[in-house]
Design a protein around this motif. Structure first.
Motif, PDB file in Angstrom:
ATOM      1  N   SER A 173      56.040  58.175  24.566  1.00 30.05           N
ATOM      2  CA  SER A 173      55.603  57.987  23.431  1.00 30.05           C
ATOM      3  C   SER A 173      54.324  57.025  23.253  1.00 30.05           C
ATOM      4  CB  SER A 173      56.621  56.875  22.676  1.00 30.05           C
ATOM      5  OG  SER A 173      56.718  55.707  23.681  1.00 30.05           O
ATOM      6  N   GLN A 174      53.554  57.070  24.355  1.00 32.95           N
ATOM      7  CA  GLN A 174      52.497  56.089  24.245  1.00 32.95           C
ATOM      8  C   GLN A 174      52.344  54.910  23.725  1.00 32.95           C
ATOM      9  OE1 GLN A 174      50.480  57.090  26.581  1.00 32.95           O
ATOM     10  NE2 GLN A 174      48.303  56.408  26.052  1.00 32.95           N
ATOM     11  N   THR A 175      53.546  54.170  24.029  1.00 33.65           N
ATOM     12  CA  THR A 175      53.405  52.616  23.620  1.00 33.65           C
ATOM     13  C   THR A 175      53.403  51.785  24.710  1.00 33.65           C
ATOM     14  OG1 THR A 175      55.711  52.790  23.680  1.00 33.65           O
ATOM     15  CG2 THR A 175      54.667  53.441  21.464  1.00 33.65           C
ATOM     16  N   GLY A 176      53.372  50.452  24.630  1.00 31.40           N
ATOM     17  CA  GLY A 176      53.283  49.547  25.629  1.00 31.40           C
ATOM     18  C   GLY A 176      53.503  48.040  24.926  1.00 31.40           C
ATOM     19  N   SER A 177      54.117  47.223  25.348  1.00 29.36           N
ATOM     20  CA  SER A 177      54.383  45.946  24.881  1.00 29.36           C
ATOM     21  C   SER A 177      54.019  44.660  25.993  1.00 29.36           C
ATOM     22  CB  SER A 177      55.671  45.672  24.270  1.00 29.36           C
ATOM     23  OG  SER A 177      56.660  45.984  25.318  1.00 29.36           O
ATOM     24  N   TYR A 178      53.939  43.605  25.354  1.00 32.20           N
ATOM     25  CA  TYR A 178      54.236  42.501  26.288  1.00 32.20           C
ATOM     26  C   TYR A 178      55.110  41.325  25.566  1.00 32.20           C
ATOM     27  CZ  TYR A 178      50.923  39.932  22.962  1.00 32.20           C
ATOM     28  OH  TYR A 178      50.252  39.249  22.319  1.00 32.20           O
ATOM     29  N   ASN A 228      49.095  52.629  31.125  1.00 28.42           N
ATOM     30  CA  ASN A 228      48.948  53.753  30.579  1.00 28.42           C
ATOM     31  C   ASN A 228      47.997  53.951  29.558  1.00 28.42           C
ATOM     32  OD1 ASN A 228      49.636  56.664  30.715  1.00 28.42           O
ATOM     33  ND2 ASN A 228      50.573  56.316  28.937  1.00 28.42           N
ATOM     34  N   ILE A 229      48.165  52.885  28.728  1.00 33.77           N
ATOM     35  CA  ILE A 229      47.254  52.902  27.614  1.00 33.77           C
ATOM     36  C   ILE A 229      45.807  52.715  27.967  1.00 33.77           C
ATOM     37  CG2 ILE A 229      46.400  51.762  25.318  1.00 33.77           C
ATOM     38  CD1 ILE A 229      49.556  51.438  24.752  1.00 33.77           C
ATOM     39  N   GLY A 268      37.539  52.492  31.903  1.00 31.17           N
ATOM     40  CA  GLY A 268      36.468  53.808  32.037  1.00 31.17           C
ATOM     41  C   GLY A 268      35.717  54.279  31.031  1.00 31.17           C
ATOM     42  N   GLY A 269      35.844  53.221  29.788  1.00 26.78           N
ATOM     43  CA  GLY A 269      34.675  53.341  28.784  1.00 26.78           C
ATOM     44  C   GLY A 269      35.303  54.351  27.749  1.00 26.78           C
ATOM     45  N   GLN A 270      36.546  54.580  27.818  1.00 30.36           N
ATOM     46  CA  GLN A 270      37.129  55.525  26.470  1.00 30.36           C
ATOM     47  C   GLN A 270      37.449  54.521  25.449  1.00 30.36           C
ATOM     48  OE1 GLN A 270      40.609  57.378  27.653  1.00 30.36           O
ATOM     49  NE2 GLN A 270      40.956  58.768  25.789  1.00 30.36           N
ATOM     50  N   ILE A 271      36.979  54.810  24.168  1.00 29.56           N
ATOM     51  CA  ILE A 271      37.646  54.114  22.960  1.00 29.56           C
ATOM     52  C   ILE A 271      39.031  54.514  22.553  1.00 29.56           C
ATOM     53  CG2 ILE A 271      37.051  53.644  20.676  1.00 29.56           C
ATOM     54  CD1 ILE A 271      35.152  52.392  22.725  1.00 29.56           C
ATOM     55  N   LYS A 272      39.682  53.806  22.333  1.00 28.75           N
ATOM     56  CA  LYS A 272      41.176  53.933  21.959  1.00 28.75           C
ATOM     57  C   LYS A 272      41.469  53.085  20.711  1.00 28.75           C
ATOM     58  CE  LYS A 272      43.457  55.805  25.952  1.00 28.75           C
ATOM     59  NZ  LYS A 272      44.811  55.741  26.822  1.00 28.75           N
ATOM     60  N   TYR A 273      42.315  53.743  19.793  1.00 30.72           N
ATOM     61  CA  TYR A 273      42.932  53.001  18.490  1.00 30.72           C
ATOM     62  C   TYR A 273      44.241  52.651  18.935  1.00 30.72           C
ATOM     63  CZ  TYR A 273      38.936  54.734  15.900  1.00 30.72           C
ATOM     64  OH  TYR A 273      37.605  55.214  15.520  1.00 30.72           O
TER      65      TYR A 273
END
Length: 457
Positions: A177-182, A197-198, A249-254
């Motif tokens: 699901s490409q989620t993560g939490s803390y 993973n994110i 790695g320089g990738q922009i993520k929303y």
């Protein structure tokens, strides 16, 4: 040996990085400057996981008399309490005195509690990490420290193995699901595997002490983080927004961000929880999430479906599920009403128990009436497991259409039954024929000789 200092604004803590320190320099022999007066709770402190050091300020906070040192530090320095108590801090441990004197004096002068973190490196590898709170109470300085040390891997218990298994399942779900939490309590973060993973990197020992997502927020979105820090309060204990991060790695993520905090009666934050969902889209308007790649692996199979979080509103099902229930994905509404289409009452009851948390898994075969039509039935195998990881409950499972396989099995059973009947009939007839043949043989076998005395040969 060299020392670096950095103030972490987000965490409100000063970090001290110590490289290649020699533990033999921790304490020196020094004369006592006061007659020892035993601290009454000294024995109790042996059983407290955190170290508590007690200092008496002298010379207006320029130096400190050691009243007691925590047991963990004594062991690391290989000294006894009697060797250090009621000595001047500057003489007994010049290394720690130089490291902490300004912080101790600041707390002594202002009365404000201060948080520190000391990280010890050997050849750029973290060996130990200590969180410290310096507190002034009744003109006495208390230094409370929590030591974290990298230890060699050991044999894990059955309970630890279960926790590890749950972590692996949670990792699988978050990967899909490409989620993560803390979850943060006091000064420590617990990050789920999906976060790594994110952000596209592996776990590091010091991650428990940083907000590793907010540290990656791009400069344009930093005001959103500042807004968060100013907004969270007992009156506004939730926060939701979309932020952008730049991965190592320089990738922009929303990231779709949801935060929730808990406060005590004095308005002090006790803990808070954060959930992040990667909603990034590439330039070709295709989702870059691993879940889409993984789920697509099931899409060509109309008989098998993967169920990610089927007991949650955050569910994600592969295409096979919608083919099994014969409903377009865009028309499907996920709720308990689908259970009513299951023929077997005991299966329906078990599913409701699973949803309510009364049981942990279901593994069964059921009859599904497509859209409630008893004339259009499918035989399905269903497996769903629910488990807890961190402070969250997750679920994962499979739904498989085995109608054709069951029909073939039934036909095979019926065919075998027919064959068995035929074989029994053949055996019966053979037996009868053998009996008839045996009778003929008995008729041909004379009970008396064929010759007589009257007709001699």
């Amino acid at each position: 040996m060299h020392i670096e200092r950095q103030y972490r604004e987000l965490e409100k803590i000063e970090e001290i990085r110590v490289h290649n320190v020699d533990s033999s320099k921790f304490y020196h022999e020094a004369p006592q400057v006061m007659k020892p007066d035993k601290v009454p709770f000294s024995k109790l402190m042996k059983h407290v996981p955190a170290d508590i050091d007690v200092f008496l300020p002298v010379d207006d906070g320029e130096d400190f008399i050691i009243e007691r040192i925590g047991w963990n530090m004594l062991q690391r320095a290989n000294v006894n309490l009697e060797d250090v108590e009621y000595r001047l801090f500057s003489q007994c441990s010049p290394f720690f005195y130089d490291l902490l004197k300004d912080d101790l004096k600041e707390v002594y002068k202002t009365g404000n509690t201060k948080a520190l973190r000391i990280i010890y490196y050997i050849s750029d590898r973290i060996q130990t990490l200590t969180n410290i709170h310096i507190i002034l109470e009744d003109n006495i300085i208390y230094l409370i420290s929590d030591l974290k040390e990298n230890k060699p891997e050991a044999e894990i218990s059955e309970e630890e193995q279960k926790l590890q298994d749950n972590e692996n399942k949670a990792n699988l779900i978050e990967y899909f699901s490409q989620t993560g939490s803390y979850y943060k309590t006091r000064d420590e973060y617990v990050w789920t595997p999906g976060i790594y993973n994110i952000i596209n990197r592996s776990k590091e020992p010091r991650d428990a002490f940083y907000n590793i997502i907010f540290d990656l927020v791009i400069p344009e979105d930093k005001p959103l983080v500042e807004e968060l820090l100013e907004t969270m309060s007992p009156e506004t204990d939730t926060y939701e927004n979309i932020i952008r991060i730049s991965t190592p790695g320089g990738q922009i993520k929303y990231l779709d961000t949801y935060l929730y905090s808990k406060f005590d009666s004095n308005g002090e934050e006790i803990s808070h929880y954060g959930l992040f969902k990667d909603i990034s889209v590439d330039s070709h308007k295709h989702m870059t999430r691993p879940v889409d790649f993984m789920l697509n692996g099931f899409n060509q199979n109309s008989k098998l479906s993967l169920l990610v979080e089927p007991l949650s509103k955050r569910y994600e099902f592969s295409e096979g599920f919608y083919k099994i229930i014969e409903m377009p994905k865009e028309d499907y509404v996920h709720n308990e009403s689908i259970i009513d289409y299951i023929e077997e009452e005991n299966v329906r009851e078990k599913l409701k128990m699973l949803i309510n948390g009364e049981i942990e898994e279901i593994n069964t075969i059921l009859t599904f009436n497509v859209n409630g039509d008893e004339e259009n039935q499918k035989i399905c195998e269903l497996f769903i497991e629910r488990f807890t990881y961190g402070n969250k409950t997750h679920s994962i499972g499979f739904l498989t259409d085995v109608t054709i396989a069951r029909q073939k099995q039934k036909e095979l059973i019926e065919s075998n039954a027919t064959k068995n009947i035929l074989i029994k009939e053949v055996h019966h007839r053979v037996k009868n024929n053998l009996q008839v043949l045996n009778s003929f043989l008995n008729l041909e076998s004379p009970s008396k000789p064929l010759y007589s005395k009257r007709y001699p040969i």
